[in-house]
Scaffold this motif. Structure first.
Motif, mmCIF file in Angstrom:
data_model
loop_
_atom_site.group_PDB
_atom_site.id
_atom_site.type_symbol
_atom_site.label_atom_id
_atom_site.label_comp_id
_atom_site.label_asym_id
_atom_site.label_seq_id
_atom_site.Cartn_x
_atom_site.Cartn_y
_atom_site.Cartn_z
ATOM 1 N N ILE A 21 0.483 15.579 -28.825
ATOM 2 C CA ILE A 21 0.717 15.372 -27.393
ATOM 3 C C ILE A 21 2.149 14.877 -27.228
ATOM 4 O O ILE A 21 2.457 13.734 -27.582
ATOM 5 N N THR A 37 -9.974 9.823 -24.685
ATOM 6 C CA THR A 37 -9.417 11.175 -24.726
ATOM 7 C C THR A 37 -9.859 11.877 -26.006
ATOM 8 O O THR A 37 -9.754 11.323 -27.105
ATOM 9 N N HIS A 38 -10.340 13.100 -25.879
ATOM 10 C CA HIS A 38 -10.797 13.864 -27.038
ATOM 11 C C HIS A 38 -10.630 15.350 -26.748
ATOM 12 O O HIS A 38 -10.378 15.756 -25.606
ATOM 13 N N ALA A 39 -10.759 16.150 -27.788
ATOM 14 C CA ALA A 39 -10.635 17.600 -27.684
ATOM 15 C C ALA A 39 -11.904 18.246 -28.210
ATOM 16 O O ALA A 39 -12.574 17.711 -29.100
ATOM 17 N N LEU A 56 -9.017 11.071 -30.340
ATOM 18 C CA LEU A 56 -7.595 10.739 -30.316
ATOM 19 C C LEU A 56 -7.280 9.747 -31.423
ATOM 20 O O LEU A 56 -7.970 8.738 -31.590
ATOM 21 N N LEU A 62 -4.766 15.033 -32.117
ATOM 22 C CA LEU A 62 -6.173 15.436 -32.160
ATOM 23 C C LEU A 62 -6.323 16.405 -33.328
ATOM 24 O O LEU A 62 -5.694 17.473 -33.327
ATOM 25 N N ASP A 77 -10.339 22.637 -25.388
ATOM 26 C CA ASP A 77 -10.196 21.802 -24.190
ATOM 27 C C ASP A 77 -9.811 20.395 -24.612
ATOM 28 O O ASP A 77 -10.416 19.826 -25.535
ATOM 29 N N ILE A 78 -8.820 19.832 -23.932
ATOM 30 C CA ILE A 78 -8.442 18.431 -24.130
ATOM 31 C C ILE A 78 -8.907 17.677 -22.893
ATOM 32 O O ILE A 78 -8.430 17.925 -21.781
ATOM 33 N N ARG A 79 -9.820 16.765 -23.089
ATOM 34 C CA ARG A 79 -10.462 16.068 -21.972
ATOM 35 C C ARG A 79 -9.937 14.633 -21.895
ATOM 36 O O ARG A 79 -9.988 13.894 -22.872
ATOM 37 N N SER A 80 -9.439 14.293 -20.708
ATOM 38 C CA SER A 80 -8.910 12.954 -20.464
ATOM 39 C C SER A 80 -9.308 12.526 -19.061
ATOM 40 O O SER A 80 -9.416 13.361 -18.149
ATOM 41 N N ALA A 134 0.211 20.212 -27.209
ATOM 42 C CA ALA A 134 -0.595 20.333 -25.994
ATOM 43 C C ALA A 134 0.326 20.477 -24.787
ATOM 44 O O ALA A 134 1.477 20.030 -24.797
#
Length: 246
Positions: A21, A37-39, A56, A62, A77-80, A134
């Motif tokens: 990131i 935050t995770h992917a 993270l 990730l 998908d990176i979810r935050s 990312a």
């Protein structure tokens, strides 16, 4: 012993995917991302669905370890909770190595690929660890920011502008009259007296118009009394004339 060696070689040959990131204007410090935050790597709906998750790390990365050795296409998908990241398409070969990574678009056909992030070189040796960056799209906004007060907003108001112009004329006209030479001032006064508006007002004042202040103070006669007396006199004269005719 040979079985352990084979398993060890398979583990060493398993590919891994690392997503870094970078620092941007929206996110100057990637280390400030929430810990949640995770992917995720998700396959398309089929009989063999896979869901891989990567948390993270302290280095703001990730990492997906031991990607299954199966030819598959994944959605990354990176979810935050505070930031929005662009989704990626990840293609994996039968041996678990990453073939290519592209940007993808939700709601569009899966074959509609975006910008290329990584593609394996057929002439070179396959990489066991693929690293891509990312793409941060924006920041989530849950609240509407209240408009701040600005003095310039008062100047944009038409009523304020009219008041400022009127005040400028009120304060500026006496100064302008004082700076005029005698000939120009005499000409200006002559034009003012000959003006219909100014002349009508002067005649009304000179002709003894209705004095509201005097009438309220009791020093001026009531104009309605004269108006009532006039019809009465006219009626008497008309009556006398009719009597004489008889």
């Amino acid at each position: 012993m040979s079985l352990v060696a084979v398993l060890l070689l398979c583990h060493l040959a398993a590919a891994s995917l690392t997503i870094t990131i970078p620092a941007t204007n929206l996110l100057p410090n990637p280390h400030g991302l929430p810990a949640s935050t995770h992917a995720t790597l998700t396959t398309l709906p089929s009989g063999n669905d896979h869901l891989l998750t990567a948390s993270l790390t302290h280095a703001s990365t990730l990492v997906f370890h031991d990607i299954p050795a199966q030819q598959e296409s994944y959605l990354l998908d990176i979810r935050s909770s505070e930031y929005i990241f662009a989704p990626y398409r990840v293609d994996v070969a039968a041996d678990g190595s990453v073939l290519g990574i592209w940007e993808t678009f939700r709601g569009n056909p899966w074959d509609n690929r975006g910008a290329e992030k990584y593609v394996v070189d057929a002439a070179a040796k396959k990489q066991s660890d693929v690293v891509v960056e990312a793409k941060l799209v924006g920041r989530r906004g849950f609240f509407e920011e209240r408009a701040k007060f600005s003095p310039l907003s008062l100047v944009k108001n038409p009523m304020i502008l009219l008041a400022i112009v009127a005040l400028g004329f009120t304060l500026g006209m006496p100064k302008l009259m004082e700076s005029m030479d005698p000939e120009m001032r005499a000409e200006f006064e002559e034009h003012s007296r000959s003006s219909p508006l100014t002349g009508g007002a002067s005649n009304a004042l000179a002709g003894g118009g209705f004095d509201l202040a005097g009438w309220m103070a009791g020093t001026s006669p009531n104009p309605m009394a004269n108006a009532d007396a006039a019809p009465a006199g006219v009626t008497g004269r008309d009556t006398g004339a009719a009597t004489r005719r008889r």
